[in-house]
Design an enzyme around this catalytic site. Structure first.
Site, mmCIF file in Angstrom:
data_model
loop_
_atom_site.group_PDB
_atom_site.id
_atom_site.type_symbol
_atom_site.label_atom_id
_atom_site.label_comp_id
_atom_site.label_asym_id
_atom_site.label_seq_id
_atom_site.Cartn_x
_atom_site.Cartn_y
_atom_site.Cartn_z
ATOM 1 N N LYS A 165 -0.760 5.097 4.232
ATOM 2 C CA LYS A 165 -1.604 4.141 4.965
ATOM 3 C C LYS A 165 -1.277 4.007 6.588
ATOM 4 O O LYS A 165 -0.153 3.663 6.777
ATOM 5 C CB LYS A 165 -1.652 2.810 4.270
ATOM 6 C CG LYS A 165 -2.641 1.869 4.886
ATOM 7 C CD LYS A 165 -3.102 0.744 4.023
ATOM 8 C CE LYS A 165 -4.138 -0.409 4.622
ATOM 9 N NZ LYS A 165 -5.435 0.177 5.038
ATOM 10 N N HIS B 204 0.826 -1.037 -0.096
ATOM 11 C CA HIS B 204 -0.009 0.139 0.166
ATOM 12 C C HIS B 204 0.959 1.280 0.091
ATOM 13 O O HIS B 204 2.241 1.245 0.333
ATOM 14 C CB HIS B 204 -0.904 -0.053 1.165
ATOM 15 C CG HIS B 204 -2.362 -0.851 1.094
ATOM 16 N ND1 HIS B 204 -2.164 -1.959 1.359
ATOM 17 C CD2 HIS B 204 -3.276 -0.712 0.692
ATOM 18 C CE1 HIS B 204 -3.362 -2.559 1.121
ATOM 19 N NE2 HIS B 204 -4.033 -1.848 0.546
HETATM 20 P P1 NAD Z 1 -7.095 9.793 4.275
HETATM 21 O O1 NAD Z 1 -6.410 10.151 5.619
HETATM 22 O O2 NAD Z 1 -6.889 10.294 3.096
HETATM 23 O O3 NAD Z 1 -8.772 10.409 4.607
HETATM 24 C C1 NAD Z 1 -9.417 10.288 5.979
HETATM 25 C C2 NAD Z 1 -10.092 11.729 6.034
HETATM 26 O O4 NAD Z 1 -11.006 11.568 7.302
HETATM 27 C C3 NAD Z 1 -9.079 13.006 6.103
HETATM 28 O O5 NAD Z 1 -9.792 14.031 5.148
HETATM 29 C C4 NAD Z 1 -9.244 13.453 7.627
HETATM 30 O O6 NAD Z 1 -9.429 14.858 7.773
HETATM 31 C C5 NAD Z 1 -10.893 12.995 7.913
HETATM 32 N N1 NAD Z 1 -10.931 12.918 9.299
HETATM 33 C C6 NAD Z 1 -10.277 12.637 10.244
HETATM 34 N N2 NAD Z 1 -10.968 12.957 11.519
HETATM 35 C C7 NAD Z 1 -12.158 13.413 11.339
HETATM 36 C C8 NAD Z 1 -13.412 13.535 11.876
HETATM 37 N N3 NAD Z 1 -13.023 13.712 13.322
HETATM 38 N N4 NAD Z 1 -14.427 13.816 11.316
HETATM 39 C C9 NAD Z 1 -14.284 13.849 10.008
HETATM 40 N N5 NAD Z 1 -13.611 13.422 9.189
HETATM 41 C C10 NAD Z 1 -12.240 13.270 10.012
HETATM 42 O O7 NAD Z 1 -7.328 8.180 4.184
HETATM 43 P P2 NAD Z 1 -8.116 7.367 2.901
HETATM 44 O O8 NAD Z 1 -7.186 6.916 2.181
HETATM 45 O O9 NAD Z 1 -9.201 8.146 2.344
HETATM 46 O O10 NAD Z 1 -8.529 6.120 3.798
HETATM 47 C C11 NAD Z 1 -9.616 6.162 4.798
HETATM 48 C C12 NAD Z 1 -9.834 5.044 5.396
HETATM 49 O O11 NAD Z 1 -10.626 4.122 4.370
HETATM 50 C C13 NAD Z 1 -8.635 3.924 5.738
HETATM 51 O O12 NAD Z 1 -8.945 3.196 6.972
HETATM 52 C C14 NAD Z 1 -8.413 3.185 4.625
HETATM 53 O O13 NAD Z 1 -7.804 1.968 5.136
HETATM 54 C C15 NAD Z 1 -9.840 2.951 4.157
HETATM 55 N N6 NAD Z 1 -10.054 2.344 3.145
HETATM 56 C C16 NAD Z 1 -11.096 1.541 2.789
HETATM 57 C C17 NAD Z 1 -11.210 0.858 1.506
HETATM 58 C C18 NAD Z 1 -12.102 -0.235 1.164
HETATM 59 O O14 NAD Z 1 -12.486 -0.462 -0.090
HETATM 60 N N7 NAD Z 1 -12.847 -0.512 2.413
HETATM 61 C C19 NAD Z 1 -10.430 1.247 0.590
HETATM 62 C C20 NAD Z 1 -9.287 2.392 0.546
HETATM 63 C C21 NAD Z 1 -9.333 2.758 1.835
#
Ligand code: NAD
Length: 259
Positions: free
Chosen positions: A153, A149
């Site tokens: 991550k 990844h």
């Molecule tokens: P990222 O860090 O780019 O985005 C996370 C967002 O959440 C940021 O904008 C951050 O500011 C926000 N955030 C933090 N605290 C917050 C709060 N209190 N209230 C509202 N928003 C808040 O991360 P990402 O790459 O978008 O991944 C996010 C999650 O999704 C991770 O856990 C990742 O592993 C998961 N993910 C899952 C899949 C899937 O298919 N299920 C795919 C990709 C990523």
């Protein structure tokens, strides 16, 4: 009729991809955006209600389904919020502890809540067929996994690797927590038979690659899934949201329920 969507984590990698897709798809419309106090300012000028808490945005978007890709503590708070009002919530966040997952299951009795560690069709098909492959090969084959990844991550191994590992362990009659090995260093001795190795590699902008190895006498099978973009996950989350809009609370739904 289009499905209204509130995106929590709207300024994140997945949140931005989902919002762009909602804009482009006539079957969906953006009804609200939520991000943290530090980042919510970046969403100013959006054509929908914006806030730093789901509790504040939810009443401004009646009937909307919430999609949350953030961090475990944030998504758990979203689940507590929707449990108050019975509103639907799709969670894509990974890295939950067992206790946090138990709380999600409890909250899902009060509101329709869906969680999947990977929203892609390909990985969800693997969740189904890899246990079959495991059983067909028999227990002389050692099972190992490597996941790659991007360097932002936060959780390791990935939620997808853990779910794949749970399916593989179950097919052998094991519990993943009893047999998982995610670190090998020094004089570690021979590989025990009852073991599934899951190793994580981090770097660059890799969206997500998972390879499962079945290694037996004189041969090896490798099954690799590569995510080429985040759009695939975002599409899956929107499909889940449209499906969840018609569901009742009761259990923590997953991708298998939608097939
Ligand atoms: P990222 O860090 O780019 O985005 C996370 C967002 O959440 C940021 O904008 C951050 O500011 C926000 N955030 C933090 N605290 C917050 C709060 N209190 N209230 C509202 N928003 C808040 O991360 P990402 O790459 O978008 O991944 C996010 C999650 O999704 C991770 O856990 C990742 O592993 C998961 N993910 C899952 C899949 C899937 O298919 N299920 C795919 C990709 C990523």
């Amino acid at each position: 009729m289009s499905t209204s969507i509130i995106v929590v984590g709207a300024n994140g990698r997945m949140g931005r991809t989902i919002s762009q897709l909602v804009d482009a798809e006539p079957a969906f419309n953006l009804a609200g955006m939520v991000d943290s106090k530090e980042h919510v300012g970046k969403l100013a000028g959006s054509p929908c209600p914006v806030g730093d808490s789901l509790a504040a945005v939810l009443p401004q978007a009646p009937g909307a389904v919430t999609i949350d890709f953030t961090a475990p503590a944030v998504s758990l708070q979203s689940a507590r919020t929707v449990a108050e009002s019975g509103r639907a919530l799709v969670i894509g966040t990974t890295g939950f502890t067992d206790a946090e997952k138990d709380e999600l299951r409890e909250l899902a009795k009060r509101a329709p809540i869906f969680w999947s560690s990977n929203m892609s069709i390909g990985i969800n098909v693997l969740y189904k067929i890899l246990p079959e492959l495991t059983r067909a090969l028999g227990d002389t084959y050692d099972i190992e996994m490597v996941e790659l990844h991007h360097n932002h991550k936060k959780d390791s191994p990935s939620g997808t690797a853990l779910t794949l590992g749970e399916c593989l362990a179950e097919a052998r009659g094991w519990k993943l927590n009893d047999v998982r090995c995610s670190s090998r260093d020094g004089i570690i001795g021979e590989r025990p038979k009852a073991q599934i190795g899951i190793q994580a590699i981090r770097g660059g902008d890799v969206v997500g690659v998972h390879t499962v190895y079945f290694m037996g006498p004189g041969e090896r099978i490798e099954v690799t899934h590569q995510a080429h973009s985040r759009e695939n996950f975002a599409q899956g989350a929107l499909r889940a949201a449209a499906w969840l809009a018609g569901q009742k609370p009761g259990k923590l739904y997953g991708m298998q329920d939608t097939f």
